[in-house]
Design a protein around this motif. Structure first.
Motif, PDB file in Angstrom:
ATOM      1  N   SER A  85      31.319  24.015  37.087  1.00  0.00           N
ATOM      2  CA  SER A  85      30.818  23.368  38.307  1.00  0.00           C
ATOM      3  C   SER A  85      31.937  22.776  39.150  1.00  0.00           C
ATOM      4  CB  SER A  85      29.799  22.282  37.957  1.00  0.00           C
ATOM      5  OG  SER A  85      30.436  21.184  37.324  1.00  0.00           O
ATOM      6  N   ILE A  86      33.011  22.316  38.503  1.00  0.00           N
ATOM      7  CA  ILE A  86      34.079  21.687  39.283  1.00  0.00           C
ATOM      8  C   ILE A  86      35.162  22.681  39.693  1.00  0.00           C
ATOM      9  CG2 ILE A  86      33.714  19.492  38.113  1.00  0.00           C
ATOM     10  CD1 ILE A  86      36.409  19.943  36.713  1.00  0.00           C
ATOM     11  N   PHE A  87      35.213  23.846  39.021  1.00  0.00           N
ATOM     12  CA  PHE A  87      36.223  24.831  39.402  1.00  0.00           C
ATOM     13  C   PHE A  87      35.901  25.374  40.793  1.00  0.00           C
ATOM     14  CE2 PHE A  87      38.056  29.188  39.299  1.00  0.00           C
ATOM     15  CZ  PHE A  87      39.379  28.795  39.218  1.00  0.00           C
ATOM     16  N   VAL A 141      42.319  30.447  32.682  1.00  0.00           N
ATOM     17  CA  VAL A 141      43.381  30.979  33.546  1.00  0.00           C
ATOM     18  C   VAL A 141      44.405  31.742  32.717  1.00  0.00           C
ATOM     19  CG1 VAL A 141      45.281  30.352  35.095  1.00  0.00           C
ATOM     20  CG2 VAL A 141      43.081  29.197  35.306  1.00  0.00           C
ATOM     21  N   GLU A 142      44.773  31.190  31.564  1.00  0.00           N
ATOM     22  CA  GLU A 142      45.740  31.875  30.696  1.00  0.00           C
ATOM     23  C   GLU A 142      45.183  33.206  30.197  1.00  0.00           C
ATOM     24  OE1 GLU A 142      48.201  28.173  28.700  1.00  0.00           O
ATOM     25  OE2 GLU A 142      46.163  28.596  27.979  1.00  0.00           O
ATOM     26  N   LYS A 143      43.902  33.249  29.869  1.00  0.00           N
ATOM     27  CA  LYS A 143      43.269  34.513  29.454  1.00  0.00           C
ATOM     28  C   LYS A 143      43.354  35.545  30.567  1.00  0.00           C
ATOM     29  CE  LYS A 143      39.764  32.885  26.159  1.00  0.00           C
ATOM     30  NZ  LYS A 143      38.297  32.740  25.942  1.00  0.00           N
ATOM     31  N   TYR A 144      43.069  35.100  31.787  1.00  0.00           N
ATOM     32  CA  TYR A 144      43.123  36.011  32.931  1.00  0.00           C
ATOM     33  C   TYR A 144      44.531  36.565  33.104  1.00  0.00           C
ATOM     34  CZ  TYR A 144      43.628  37.523  37.748  1.00  0.00           C
ATOM     35  OH  TYR A 144      43.942  38.246  38.864  1.00  0.00           O
ATOM     36  N   MET A 145      45.539  35.694  33.013  1.00  0.00           N
ATOM     37  CA  MET A 145      46.926  36.130  33.206  1.00  0.00           C
ATOM     38  C   MET A 145      47.353  37.156  32.159  1.00  0.00           C
ATOM     39  SD  MET A 145      48.928  32.621  34.205  1.00  0.00           S
ATOM     40  CE  MET A 145      48.804  31.913  35.854  1.00  0.00           C
ATOM     41  N   ILE A 179      37.376  33.780  36.721  1.00  0.00           N
ATOM     42  CA  ILE A 179      37.811  32.653  35.902  1.00  0.00           C
ATOM     43  C   ILE A 179      36.611  31.962  35.261  1.00  0.00           C
ATOM     44  CG2 ILE A 179      39.098  30.481  35.884  1.00  0.00           C
ATOM     45  CD1 ILE A 179      40.803  32.933  36.411  1.00  0.00           C
ATOM     46  N   LYS A 180      35.548  31.778  36.041  1.00  0.00           N
ATOM     47  CA  LYS A 180      34.364  31.101  35.508  1.00  0.00           C
ATOM     48  C   LYS A 180      33.751  31.870  34.340  1.00  0.00           C
ATOM     49  CE  LYS A 180      33.050  28.560  39.680  1.00  0.00           C
ATOM     50  NZ  LYS A 180      32.015  28.303  40.713  1.00  0.00           N
TER      51      LYS A 180
END
Length: 673
Positions: free
Chosen positions: A98-100, A649-653, A668-669
């Motif tokens: 919710s905050i991202f 974020v690290e998983k995405y990278m 990301i969500k």
């Protein structure tokens, strides 16, 4: 002769000599002379006070002490608003989603300490008095001698601009004895003396925000009945819409904003693409070279035709949403400057790029915190850093590209960027920071949906007429004035009606005679020449490595503040001083790293609000004990939320292609599990 009100029986002349000697030892000879440079002769006779033979008070007890005592009992207070919610959630993954990429500080509404049972309480035991004018201490000097009368006072801060007034005080009370009595009662005492209004305001702001920020939880102001113009201005500023409370509130940043900025910046820096970084230069011929900074205020519409005719003679910096008004009228600005990270900025620019393909040809100068999908829309991108952001310290190797304030709006960044690139003469158009009509708050052709403006605050305009503004726009104005004060070789000129700018000359550029004189001899500077000093530099360290270091620093910060709070049994002045190190935005101590500072900048907004609630739950030891427990739980909750986002974020990278062009908030969500 009236005897000294504090200490042994001395004449007024003797007490002044004693005070001067003590202050010289405490402050140094130079500082003592500065604050006591009045040559006036002071004489106190019974209840009368004479200055250079002229009677200024007939009965100082009635004229000074009684009114000040009444204010002490019923002071004017500066207080922060607190956030409350009855809908606390325990699902950290849902909170993280919710905050991202949220524009609201939703995080505060999820923590347990925001429950209304905590938030609605108010501290009555720790009062911080700001004493505007030296004579107010006469009342406190009497009060401090009464058993139990000052038990609820936490601190006293004396603010003075009239050295003659301070000299009168030092003829009446023994300041050393008074300060010792404060210390015995565990009352902190501080004194700020400065004649110049702007410098005094900055000193007061710096003290309360950098030395004792927790005093702003409840700042009780008392003042003399007679104030000079400088202290009147200070008192007005303290309680103004853009005064000390609002300004500090804005300087804290927002925890959700800091988290999202770290994510955006890490993607921007983590790409294999090479972007330039802003760095200062110089222009050989300052007189012939002038910049125009364009804002999206309503007066821009009146100046469009003039810009169409003269745009080839000036270097034009378009601030945020004003770029549409320029391109719609075939004015290709030299630079577009933006600083907002919000997703709506990307959506708006993408839609606008489809309509005006020339948008991509404009060099983009932007904050490194912008949405990572924005830079690929432009052929050339130059990053700058925001000095107070968490990302600025996480990627401190780019510190040469820091702007002085970089905000709060894009127009501030445009002015600062133009100055850094070498322009010392800048004309501002559409930089109104208000409007003559509430229904007409911005240029009709500016990009829409970037930010709504409700202009409900009437203020004096630069033509002597009332205009309507809002606190956030006044902060923009104040930031420009401050920048122009520090960089005194900058010459600002503005055309158009808006709020008053103290460091700016107003002209009517639409007047043919004025326009002709102004334009004659001006020449545009090639953008490549201006950017020749900017540095092309890839990220020197792996982004994932930086995020790993940051996470460890974040955990350490949370553990340390929980330990510090847990060790206290009540709220006191020593505790407030200890808490300052968890709220300051600069490196403190040789052992601190930039990662530690990044963690502190990320957390301090939420921490400050939670400490405020703790402060108001310190009326009893049991209340304080419960608040401490909830504080610890809320800190761990916020830490958990941030770590969930960073892990995603690290998983995405790990799995994305080098340019990360598929990046989006939705991806990301989905990884937040």
């Amino acid at each position: 002769m009236l005897k000294a009100m504090s200490g042994p029986s001395l004449s007024n002349e003797q007490i002044y000599i004693k005070n001067y000697s003590w202050l010289t030892k405490a402050l140094g000879e130079g500082e003592c002379r500065r604050i006591l440079n009045s040559e006036s002769e002071i004489r106190v006779d019974d209840e009368k006070i004479y200055v250079s033979g002229k009677r200024v008070y007939e009965n100082f007890r009635k004229e000074i002490i009684l009114p000040a005592t009444q204010q002490i009992l019923n002071p004017r207070n500066v207080r922060y608003a607190k956030y409350s919610s009855n809908e606390q959630s325990n699902d950290l993954n849902n909170i993280a989603r919710s905050i991202f990429y949220s524009e609201n500080e939703d995080l505060l509404k999820t923590i347990t300490l925001s429950d209304k049972s905590f938030v609605l309480k108010e501290n009555q035991c720790n009062l911080n008095y700001t004493c505007v004018g030296s004579m107010t201490l006469l009342a406190l000097d009497e009060l401090i001698k009464v058993p139990g009368a000052v038990d609820n006072i936490n601190t006293l801060t004396l603010i003075e601009s009239d050295t003659e007034n301070l000299k009168i005080l030092l003829n009446i009370i023994d300041i050393e004895v008074f300060i010792n009595m404060c210390a015995e009662s565990q009352i902190g005492f501080h004194m700020i003396v400065e004649r110049e209004k702007d410098i005094l305001i900055e000193k007061v702001f710096k003290y309360y925000t950098e030395v004792m920020p927790c005093q702003l939880f409840r700042l009780s102001v008392i003042k003399e009945e007679r104030l000079n113009p400088t202290l009147i201005a200070l008192d007005s500023w303290i309680f103004s819409e853009s005064g000390i409370g609002y300004r500090y509130f804005m300087s804290l940043g927002f925890t959700t904003d800091e988290i999202n900025s770290i994510v955006n910046g890490s993607i921007n820096y983590g790409r294999k693409s090479t972007y330039k970084h802003l760095r200062g230069g110089s222009i050989d011929d300052n007189k012939a070279s002038e910049a125009i900074v364009v804002g999206s205020g309503p007066s821009l519409d009146k100046h469009i035709d003039w810009l169409v005719k003269n745009c080839n003679k000036f270097t034009i910096f378009a601030s945020g949403s004003s770029v549409k008004a320029l391109l719609k009228n075939s004015i290709l600005c030299d630079f577009l400057v933006i600083n907002e990270r919000d997703e709506i900025v990307y959506d708006t620019l993408k839609e606008f790029n489809n309509e005006y393909s020339k948008l991509s040809e404009i060099p983009l100068i932007c904050s490194d915190t912008v949405d990572p999908r924005i830079p690929p829309l432009f052929n050339q991108v130059i990053f700058f850093q925001r000095p107070k952001s968490s990302l600025c310290t996480l990627y401190s190797e780019y510190s040469y590209s820091i702007l002085a304030s970089s905000g709060p709006e894009a127009v501030n960044c445009s002015l600062e960027t133009a100055y850094i690139l070498g322009f010392k003469n800048i004309l501002m158009l559409g930089c109104d920071f208000g409007a003559t009509e509430r229904a007409y708050p911005r240029s009709k052709d500016a990009l829409k949906d970037v930010a709504s403006r409700e202009l409900n605050l009437p203020v004096m305009g630069n033509y002597g007429r009332t205009v309507f503004s809002q606190p956030s726009l006044l902060m923009v104005r104040d930031s420009i004035d401050s920048f122009a004060t520090v960089f005194s070789d900058l010459k600002l000129t503005r055309s158009g009606e808006g709020v008053v700018l103290n460091k700016c000359k107003t002209i009517d550029i639409l007047n043919k005679g004025i326009s002709k004189n102004y334009v004659t001899g001006k020449q545009k500077v090639n953008s490549e020449v201006l950017l020749r000093h900017c540095i092309t530099k890839n990220n020197t360290r792996d982004t994932k490595e930086k995020l790993s270091e940051y996470k460890m620093a974040l955990t350490n910060y949370c553990e340390n503040i929980i330990s510090t709070v847990g060790a206290e049994v009540n709220w006191n002045i020593a505790f407030e001083r200890t808490l300052t190190r968890y709220l300051c935005d600069s490196v403190k101590g040789e052992n601190e790293t930039f990662y530690d500072l990044t963690a502190r900048r990320t957390m301090r907004y939420c921490v400050y609000h939670m400490l405020h609630t703790m402060f108001d739950n310190a009326n009893s030891s049991e209340e304080f004990k419960n608040a401490k427990k909830e504080f610890a739980g809320s800190i761990k909750q916020i830490e958990g939320i941030i770590l969930i986002i960073l892990k995603a974020v690290e998983k995405y990278m790990e799995h994305s292609e080098p340019e990360m062009n598929d990046w989006s908030p939705k991806i990301i969500k989905k990884l937040m599990v």
